[in-house]
Design an enzyme around this catalytic site. Sequence first.
Site, PDB file in Angstrom:
ATOM      1  CG  ASP A   1      -1.583  -1.752  -4.165  1.00  0.00           C
ATOM      2  OD1 ASP A   1      -2.201  -2.459  -4.984  1.00  0.00           O
ATOM      3  OD2 ASP A   1      -1.701  -1.877  -2.927  1.00  0.00           O
TER       4      ASP A   1
ATOM      5  N   GLY B   1      -5.570   9.670   2.112  1.00  0.00           N
ATOM      6  CA  GLY B   1      -5.673   8.480   2.961  1.00  0.00           C
ATOM      7  C   GLY B   1      -4.612   7.481   2.522  1.00  0.00           C
ATOM      8  N   GLY B   2      -4.867   6.197   2.752  1.00  0.00           N
ATOM      9  CA  GLY B   2      -3.877   5.170   2.402  1.00  0.00           C
ATOM     10  C   GLY B   2      -3.528   5.205   0.922  1.00  0.00           C
TER      11      GLY B   2
ATOM     12  CB  SER C   1      -8.121 -10.691  -6.728  1.00  0.00           C
ATOM     13  OG  SER C   1      -7.753  -9.335  -6.589  1.00  0.00           O
TER      14      SER C   1
ATOM     15  CB  THR D   1      -7.385  -6.146  -0.472  1.00  0.00           C
ATOM     16  OG1 THR D   1      -7.970  -4.899  -0.820  1.00  0.00           O
ATOM     17  CG2 THR D   1      -8.456  -7.099   0.022  1.00  0.00           C
TER      18      THR D   1
ATOM     19  CG  ASN E   1      -0.013  -5.162  -3.401  1.00  0.00           C
ATOM     20  OD1 ASN E   1       1.209  -5.216  -3.470  1.00  0.00           O
ATOM     21  ND2 ASN E   1      -0.788  -5.164  -4.466  1.00  0.00           N
TER      22      ASN E   1
ATOM     23  N   GLY F   1     -10.550   3.349 -12.291  1.00  0.00           N
ATOM     24  CA  GLY F   1      -9.503   2.631 -11.563  1.00  0.00           C
ATOM     25  C   GLY F   1      -9.328   1.160 -11.895  1.00  0.00           C
TER      26      GLY F   1
ATOM     27  CE  LYS G   1      -3.971  -2.972  -0.448  1.00  0.00           C
ATOM     28  NZ  LYS G   1      -4.130  -2.155  -1.638  1.00  0.00           N
TER      29      LYS G   1
ATOM     30  CB  SER H   1     -11.953  -9.610  -3.867  1.00  0.00           C
ATOM     31  OG  SER H   1     -10.765  -9.766  -4.632  1.00  0.00           O
TER      32      SER H   1
ATOM     33  N   GLY I   1      -7.462  13.483  -2.007  1.00  0.00           N
ATOM     34  CA  GLY I   1      -7.402  12.366  -1.059  1.00  0.00           C
ATOM     35  C   GLY I   1      -5.993  12.118  -0.577  1.00  0.00           C
TER      36      GLY I   1
END
Length: 312
Positions: free
Chosen positions: A135, A162-163, A28, A73, A98, A275, A77, A26, A160
């Site tokens: 997010d 997914g989540g 963060s 994360t 998040n 990203g 979530k 991370s 994609g």
Amino acid sequence: MTGIEFNRIGAGTRYCAVLGHPIRHSGSPAMHNPAMAAMGLDWNYLAFDVHPDDLRAVLAGALSMGFIGLNLTVPHKLLAHGLVDHLDRSARQWGAVNTIRFEGMDSAGNWKPVWQFDGTGEAPSARRMHGFNTDADAVVRAIREELDLDLEGRSVLLLGAGGAGRVAALRLAAEKVARLYLVNRTLSKCESLRSEIAGLFPGVEVHVGYPEKSTRLDLIVNATSLGLREGDPLPFDASQYDPGNAANAYDMIYQPVRTPFLRIASDAGCRTANGLGMLLYQGVAALEIWSGMQVPDDIMRRALEDHIYRAS
Ligand code: ATR
């Protein structure tokens, strides 16, 4: 000193943290701590590896210990969405949490950030966990600021479902893109996402699969995890669509700085961004939610870039 910075910690220091499993990667703490210091806050931002089975107990413990708030994360979530006491509209709309702000009730019956009760005056009569999602908006802000692209009326190919892909698709639809093409290894996820978007945003045209080869696109977004590991295949099939027909490409992956997807897209003439901006803007929004203050996002960006790319 051996590369470990000394943060001044006293009895009045308040804490935020990110919880994940795993958490070692991370960035963060690296971006939040310098911003908090620059804002003159005696706050510290920590990171904890928390198993999903322990999440409920950890949230309750952080609330009891007077934490300011938390970030969640992978894989927390969705779980956190069901554990907090109150959901902000953003968390309700995107179905994931998040960011949590811990709040206390004052004598007038108003909820306010728990850090505003400094322990010397009035004590909160009740406390709660307030869940947010920062997010989804971060995707749109990153695309707008880094690719200079407003999404309304645009044609987008999203790789994609997914989540991360699901939230991005819904958020792009909320931004009134004209056309969304959904591609994913597991086709059923595209089909259910298409139904979800049709119900919520009927004005958006949703297709499952690649557009015709000659179709001009405004943007291709990679929301798959392909590109994270060296040797991963490309997230899209170049025999199905030529990225030279797209104006922009956005990869949710930020490490390496130039992913194979972005390399191919930029060689084909696309404007590209990775990203890092998403990570940055979800963090900026979280710190705004906790502090109610203007956040120095330039300091956060520099700290994050330094942390992620310094070693590479
Ligand atoms: P996140 O929360 O980061 O989105 P996720 O929900 O596991 O994580 O989604 C990962 C995405 O990468 C999915 O779109 C996944 O495709 P599936 O839905 O078919 O699983 C995609 N993905 C991961 N590994 C892949 C691979 N080897 N080939 C193609 N797609 C892959």
